[in-house]
Design a protein around this motif. Structure first.
Motif, PDB file in Angstrom:
ATOM      1  N   ASN A 339     -12.510 -83.094 -67.375  1.00 27.28           N
ATOM      2  CA  ASN A 339     -12.435 -84.413 -68.077  1.00 27.28           C
ATOM      3  C   ASN A 339     -10.929 -84.731 -68.259  1.00 27.28           C
ATOM      4  O   ASN A 339     -10.368 -85.982 -68.164  1.00 27.28           O
ATOM      5  CB  ASN A 339     -12.775 -84.362 -69.616  1.00 27.28           C
ATOM      6  CG  ASN A 339     -14.278 -84.207 -69.484  1.00 27.28           C
ATOM      7  OD1 ASN A 339     -15.239 -84.851 -68.650  1.00 27.28           O
ATOM      8  ND2 ASN A 339     -15.064 -83.727 -70.770  1.00 27.28           N
ATOM      9  N   VAL A 340      -9.910 -83.841 -68.164  1.00 28.89           N
ATOM     10  CA  VAL A 340      -8.610 -84.091 -68.505  1.00 28.89           C
ATOM     11  C   VAL A 340      -8.086 -84.396 -67.083  1.00 28.89           C
ATOM     12  O   VAL A 340      -7.256 -85.642 -67.076  1.00 28.89           O
ATOM     13  CB  VAL A 340      -7.850 -82.820 -68.786  1.00 28.89           C
ATOM     14  CG1 VAL A 340      -6.310 -83.002 -68.635  1.00 28.89           C
ATOM     15  CG2 VAL A 340      -8.129 -82.397 -70.064  1.00 28.89           C
ATOM     16  N   VAL A 341      -8.706 -83.879 -66.194  1.00 30.09           N
ATOM     17  CA  VAL A 341      -8.089 -84.382 -64.487  1.00 30.09           C
ATOM     18  C   VAL A 341      -8.802 -85.712 -64.457  1.00 30.09           C
ATOM     19  O   VAL A 341      -7.830 -86.610 -63.938  1.00 30.09           O
ATOM     20  CB  VAL A 341      -8.610 -83.646 -63.542  1.00 30.09           C
ATOM     21  CG1 VAL A 341      -8.439 -83.900 -62.162  1.00 30.09           C
ATOM     22  CG2 VAL A 341      -8.068 -81.968 -63.713  1.00 30.09           C
ATOM     23  N   ALA A 342      -9.706 -86.166 -64.657  1.00 32.25           N
ATOM     24  CA  ALA A 342     -10.493 -87.405 -64.705  1.00 32.25           C
ATOM     25  C   ALA A 342      -9.654 -88.416 -65.471  1.00 32.25           C
ATOM     26  O   ALA A 342      -9.358 -89.585 -64.834  1.00 32.25           O
ATOM     27  CB  ALA A 342     -11.746 -87.596 -64.927  1.00 32.25           C
ATOM     28  N   GLY A 343      -9.301 -88.242 -66.345  1.00 29.96           N
ATOM     29  CA  GLY A 343      -8.605 -88.927 -67.572  1.00 29.96           C
ATOM     30  C   GLY A 343      -7.023 -89.209 -67.104  1.00 29.96           C
ATOM     31  O   GLY A 343      -6.599 -90.563 -67.049  1.00 29.96           O
ATOM     32  N   GLN A 344      -6.534 -88.171 -66.478  1.00 28.50           N
ATOM     33  CA  GLN A 344      -5.248 -88.544 -65.627  1.00 28.50           C
ATOM     34  C   GLN A 344      -5.206 -89.458 -64.453  1.00 28.50           C
ATOM     35  O   GLN A 344      -4.518 -90.273 -64.396  1.00 28.50           O
ATOM     36  CB  GLN A 344      -4.730 -87.126 -65.344  1.00 28.50           C
ATOM     37  CG  GLN A 344      -4.183 -86.387 -66.740  1.00 28.50           C
ATOM     38  CD  GLN A 344      -3.576 -85.001 -66.119  1.00 28.50           C
ATOM     39  OE1 GLN A 344      -3.868 -84.403 -65.142  1.00 28.50           O
ATOM     40  NE2 GLN A 344      -2.566 -84.379 -67.022  1.00 28.50           N
ATOM     41  N   ASN A 345      -6.259 -89.401 -63.644  1.00 25.32           N
ATOM     42  CA  ASN A 345      -6.460 -90.163 -62.564  1.00 25.32           C
ATOM     43  C   ASN A 345      -6.857 -91.519 -63.155  1.00 25.32           C
ATOM     44  O   ASN A 345      -6.301 -92.616 -62.479  1.00 25.32           O
ATOM     45  CB  ASN A 345      -7.520 -89.760 -61.767  1.00 25.32           C
ATOM     46  CG  ASN A 345      -7.303 -88.271 -61.089  1.00 25.32           C
ATOM     47  OD1 ASN A 345      -5.973 -87.914 -60.983  1.00 25.32           O
ATOM     48  ND2 ASN A 345      -8.231 -87.662 -60.649  1.00 25.32           N
ATOM     49  N   GLN A 346      -7.723 -91.768 -64.139  1.00 29.29           N
ATOM     50  CA  GLN A 346      -8.007 -93.093 -64.622  1.00 29.29           C
ATOM     51  C   GLN A 346      -6.872 -93.752 -65.185  1.00 29.29           C
ATOM     52  O   GLN A 346      -6.665 -94.934 -65.229  1.00 29.29           O
ATOM     53  CB  GLN A 346      -9.173 -92.762 -65.656  1.00 29.29           C
ATOM     54  CG  GLN A 346      -9.752 -94.122 -65.952  1.00 29.29           C
ATOM     55  CD  GLN A 346     -11.149 -93.947 -66.828  1.00 29.29           C
ATOM     56  OE1 GLN A 346     -11.269 -92.636 -67.306  1.00 29.29           O
ATOM     57  NE2 GLN A 346     -11.648 -95.169 -67.457  1.00 29.29           N
ATOM     58  N   ILE A 347      -6.097 -92.971 -65.870  1.00 26.84           N
ATOM     59  CA  ILE A 347      -4.861 -93.575 -66.407  1.00 26.84           C
ATOM     60  C   ILE A 347      -3.794 -94.401 -65.144  1.00 26.84           C
ATOM     61  O   ILE A 347      -3.421 -95.342 -65.396  1.00 26.84           O
ATOM     62  CB  ILE A 347      -4.109 -92.549 -67.209  1.00 26.84           C
ATOM     63  CG1 ILE A 347      -4.863 -92.507 -68.625  1.00 26.84           C
ATOM     64  CG2 ILE A 347      -2.572 -93.265 -67.688  1.00 26.84           C
ATOM     65  CD1 ILE A 347      -4.206 -91.624 -69.686  1.00 26.84           C
ATOM     66  N   GLN A 348      -3.798 -93.341 -64.188  1.00 26.37           N
ATOM     67  CA  GLN A 348      -2.997 -93.949 -63.265  1.00 26.37           C
ATOM     68  C   GLN A 348      -3.559 -95.294 -62.718  1.00 26.37           C
ATOM     69  O   GLN A 348      -2.808 -96.372 -62.600  1.00 26.37           O
ATOM     70  CB  GLN A 348      -2.991 -92.976 -62.103  1.00 26.37           C
ATOM     71  CG  GLN A 348      -2.018 -91.669 -62.414  1.00 26.37           C
ATOM     72  CD  GLN A 348      -2.014 -90.905 -61.202  1.00 26.37           C
ATOM     73  OE1 GLN A 348      -2.455 -90.955 -60.212  1.00 26.37           O
ATOM     74  NE2 GLN A 348      -1.336 -89.568 -61.515  1.00 26.37           N
ATOM     75  N   ALA A 349      -4.817 -95.464 -62.663  1.00 29.51           N
ATOM     76  CA  ALA A 349      -5.534 -96.704 -61.941  1.00 29.51           C
ATOM     77  C   ALA A 349      -5.420 -97.701 -62.856  1.00 29.51           C
ATOM     78  O   ALA A 349      -5.188 -98.928 -62.517  1.00 29.51           O
ATOM     79  CB  ALA A 349      -7.112 -96.360 -61.548  1.00 29.51           C
ATOM     80  N   LEU A 350      -5.770 -97.315 -64.148  1.00 29.02           N
ATOM     81  CA  LEU A 350      -5.671 -98.455 -65.304  1.00 29.02           C
ATOM     82  C   LEU A 350      -4.480 -99.125 -65.402  1.00 29.02           C
ATOM     83  O   LEU A 350      -4.111-100.216 -65.689  1.00 29.02           O
ATOM     84  CB  LEU A 350      -6.284 -97.963 -66.385  1.00 29.02           C
ATOM     85  CG  LEU A 350      -7.824 -97.719 -66.498  1.00 29.02           C
ATOM     86  CD1 LEU A 350      -8.109 -96.881 -68.028  1.00 29.02           C
ATOM     87  CD2 LEU A 350      -8.756 -99.149 -66.687  1.00 29.02           C
ATOM     88  N   THR A 351      -3.240 -98.181 -65.401  1.00 25.46           N
ATOM     89  CA  THR A 351      -2.053 -98.402 -65.379  1.00 25.46           C
ATOM     90  C   THR A 351      -1.816 -99.601 -64.526  1.00 25.46           C
ATOM     91  O   THR A 351      -1.009-100.685 -64.688  1.00 25.46           O
ATOM     92  CB  THR A 351      -0.948 -97.436 -65.455  1.00 25.46           C
ATOM     93  OG1 THR A 351      -1.281 -96.454 -66.541  1.00 25.46           O
ATOM     94  CG2 THR A 351       0.315 -98.101 -65.482  1.00 25.46           C
ATOM     95  N   ARG A 352      -2.111 -99.364 -63.180  1.00 27.64           N
ATOM     96  CA  ARG A 352      -1.768-100.349 -62.029  1.00 27.64           C
ATOM     97  C   ARG A 352      -2.548-101.526 -62.152  1.00 27.64           C
ATOM     98  O   ARG A 352      -2.181-102.749 -62.059  1.00 27.64           O
ATOM     99  CB  ARG A 352      -2.272 -99.629 -60.722  1.00 27.64           C
ATOM    100  CG  ARG A 352      -2.016-100.574 -59.386  1.00 27.64           C
ATOM    101  CD  ARG A 352      -0.855-101.061 -59.354  1.00 27.64           C
ATOM    102  NE  ARG A 352      -0.614-101.649 -58.139  1.00 27.64           N
ATOM    103  CZ  ARG A 352       0.560-102.362 -57.619  1.00 27.64           C
ATOM    104  NH1 ARG A 352       1.545-102.665 -58.662  1.00 27.64           N
ATOM    105  NH2 ARG A 352       0.470-103.068 -56.446  1.00 27.64           N
TER     106      ARG A 352
END
Length: 416
Positions: A339-352
């Motif tokens: 969940n942490v790894v997925a959250g970090q990846n999701q934040i990168q995509a959502l930031t963009r």
């Protein structure tokens, strides 16, 4: 001059008048001080420690004073020291267990392990409290930020309504365009009301857990950007979890129970002595006596063997329970890590996505002024931008929560 003095004093006191902000750890300390679950575990720990002290006391001699008075029928013949009808006696009695098949030492070790396991049970209760509080803590922060984003979105839409109203008065916008944006504002206000209601409910839970005021200001001190260790690092830390530590000690205590039951097959040796302060009859001149007793178990109807088999079954049960807890702990750590790894990846995509949505909204607003796009295009771009920002903030707090869950799953936080 007096007004100036008062104003200066108020400015000097301003930092003290500001409302205190509570971090997750500070909130947890407040919750631990008033949680009944932790207090109950502390009471159970006190009981276990006293049982351990009582078991150690069994190794020491037992000294007691005994006074007795015996009245017999008065004999018909002549009286003597053997036929005296009244026999008062006062003595000090001391007994010492010398050998009980080593059961007493196994019992001491078992009570000590029980006390240590109860200490781990208390830590387990604290860890569960920390996890419950973390859920509430980050839910509050996430809802508060979501409410701020909604208020910003509402204000941007209201600004849009004012601009369209001005354009409608000069004939450059239609009434339907104004109504479309006003409808969006009403929908957003309904969402904000729903978030406020949910926030009030979660804050009530926070106040119940911590004993702090319901409107206490919270401060996020989580480290969302920290570099994660490899999964194997967290899996190696599983053994320090209090629930696993507790069960390991329960297994060892159950093994001591086997030694206690097996000791019933061995003989026992006890010593006893008396010192007489008052004695009558033919033994009146004898002030003390001593006795050594050897007891050899021969047959007890299979009771001892049944106790031994029962103790072995209890040890086997605890061992199986330990294996189950270890598997569940590993699954929990893997889930939180993913969940942490997925959250970090999701934040990168959502930031963009948020950055692009903001650029698109600003460009759509500029082009609307030249009549290149419709009001619906601008409104849609605005909503996409704001929804992306709301999703980004929710994911950020979700990541903070999953980090707290991962750290507590390996007992890095939430326990002393």
């Amino acid at each position: 001059m007096g007004v100036l003095t008062i104003a200066t004093a108020m400015i000097g006191c301003a930092p003290f008048l500001a409302q205190a902000q509570y971090t997750l750890q500070q909130s947890f300390e407040a919750a631990r001080n008033q949680a009944e679950t932790v207090a109950i575990q502390q009471a159970l720990l006190d009981q276990a420690e006293e049982r351990y002290n009582a078991a150690k006391g069994g190794l020491f001699p037992n000294l007691q004073g005994i006074a007795s008075y015996t009245q017999l029928p008065r004999p018909s013949g002549p009286q003597s020291a053997f036929t005296r009808p009244d026999r008062p006696e006062v003595r000090l009695n001391a007994t010492q267990a010398v050998f009980r098949g080593l059961r007493e030492y196994a019992a001491i070790r078992q009570r000590r392990l029980d006390a240590e396991a109860q200490q781990d049970a208390k830590r387990r209760a604290e860890l569960q409290l920390y996890q419950d509080l973390a859920d509430t803590f980050f839910s509050i922060l996430s809802l508060e930020q979501d409410l701020k984003n909604l208020e910003t979105q509402i204000e941007l839409n209201r600004k849009r309504v004012r601009e369209l109203g001005a354009r409608r008065r000069i004939g450059r916008s239609r009434v339907s365009e104004v109504l479309t944006v006003e409808s969006a504002v009403a929908s957003l206000e309904a969402q904000a009301a729903s978030v406020k209601a949910e926030l009030g409910t979660v804050r009530e839970v926070f106040a119940l857990l911590t004993g702090l005021k319901q409107d206490s200001s919270l401060k996020d001190d989580a480290r969302a950007s920290q570099a994660l260790e490899r999964l194997e690092h967290y899996l190696k830390l599983i053994e320090q979890r209090p629930d696993i530590q507790e069960r390991v000690k329960r297994v060892k205590a159950a093994e001591e129970g086997i030694a206690i039951a097996r000791g019933g097959h061995f003989p026992s040796i006890d010593l006893a002595g008396n010192y007489y302060l008052k004695r009558v009859g033919v033994l009146e001149s004898q002030k003390w006596d001593f006795q050594a007793v050897l007891t050899l178990p021969i047959y007890s109807g299979g009771v001892i063997q049944s106790q031994l088999r029962e103790a072995s079954a209890v040890a086997r049960q605890n061992d199986l329970e330990l294996n189950r807890i270890r598997r569940e702990a590993e699954r929990e750590v893997r889930t939180h890590y993913q969940n942490v790894v997925a959250g970090q990846n999701q934040i990168q995509a959502l930031t963009r996505a948020t950055e692009l949505a903001e650029r698109n909204f600003r460009e759509q607003s500029r082009e609307y002024g030249f009549g290149l796009v419709t009001n619906l295009d601008v409104l849609q771009a605005l909503n996409v931008f704001q929804e992306s920002r709301r999703a980004l903030d929710r994911t950020r707090y979700g990541l903070r929560l999953n980090l707290a869950r991962l750290e507590s799953a390996v007992a890095l936080r939430g326990v002393r």
